[in-house]
Write an enzyme that holds these catalytic residues in place. Structure first.
Site, PDB file in Angstrom:
ATOM      1  N   HIS A 120       0.873  -1.173   0.000  1.00 26.15           N
ATOM      2  CA  HIS A 120       0.000   0.000   0.000  1.00 26.15           C
ATOM      3  C   HIS A 120       0.904   1.215   0.000  1.00 26.15           C
ATOM      4  O   HIS A 120       2.118   1.099   0.159  1.00 26.15           O
ATOM      5  CB  HIS A 120      -0.979  -0.016   1.187  1.00 26.15           C
ATOM      6  CG  HIS A 120      -0.325  -0.177   2.518  1.00 26.15           C
ATOM      7  ND1 HIS A 120       0.070   0.889   3.289  1.00 26.15           N
ATOM      8  CD2 HIS A 120       0.034  -1.285   3.201  1.00 26.15           C
ATOM      9  CE1 HIS A 120       0.626   0.430   4.401  1.00 26.15           C
ATOM     10  NE2 HIS A 120       0.620  -0.881   4.368  1.00 26.15           N
ATOM     11  N   GLY A 121       0.356   2.396  -0.196  1.00 27.57           N
ATOM     12  CA  GLY A 121       1.137   3.611  -0.405  1.00 27.57           C
ATOM     13  C   GLY A 121       2.312   3.789   0.523  1.00 27.57           C
ATOM     14  O   GLY A 121       3.433   4.036   0.090  1.00 27.57           O
TER      15      GLY A 121
END
Length: 167
Positions: free
Chosen positions: A16-17
């Site tokens: 994820h980011g």
């Protein structure tokens, strides 16, 4: 020689980011290997995880068995990787099979039925605690940090404190 494992991380969200950008830059990797049998056998999930990877980094969603094959393959000796796992049981399985880890970062294990929250991001059950204890017994550092700038927190100390608070 073997894979150059710059970071092994347990995070049930996998890529994820935050992981993809901050950690990959901080540890200087060129590849993310997600070692999870369920994700490796789910084409949609593989696609979504690859899309969450920064453009400058390659990612592969592989089975734990494939990780063992890559780890022992001399062709990949220079590969700078981040290993991502969903659970401590997955980490323990590959370590017992020969993958050498000095440290595991615990980033996120969501709360589900039967688990106890030990931080805002980490919930464990007895199976998780047993797997972590076996990893710690092998001399593997188990540290909690969401991002590299956070102060390291020793997971086993936190678990011991929790057990004293809740007999």
């Amino acid at each position: 020689m073997a894979l150059d494992i710059r970071l092994a991380r347990i995070d049930d969200r996998l890529i994820h980011g935050q992981v993809a950008t901050v950690w990959s830059r901080a540890v200087g990797i060129d590849r993310i290997l997600v070692a999870n049998d369920e994700a490796a056998n789910d084409e949609l999930r593989k696609l979504l995880l690859k899309q969450a990877t920064p453009p400058s980094i390659k990612s592969h969603v592989i089975t734990k068995q494939k990780l063992l094959e890559l780890y022992q393959n001399r062709l990949f000796d220079e590969m700078k990787v981040m290993l991502l796992f969903v659970s401590p049981q997955d980490v323990l399985e590959v370590v017992q099979a020969g993958v050498g880890l000095k440290s595991v970062n615990i980033g996120g294990m969501r709360f589900t039925e039967g688990k106890k929250m030990i931080t805002n991001f980490i919930s464990v059950n007895e199976d998780d605690i047993q797997a972590f204890a076996k990893l710690a017994a092998r001399g593997i550092e188990l540290e909690i940090r969401q991002v590299p700038a956070d102060r390291k927190i020793d997971l086993m100390q936190l678990i011991k404190k929790e057990k004293r608070l809740h007999p």
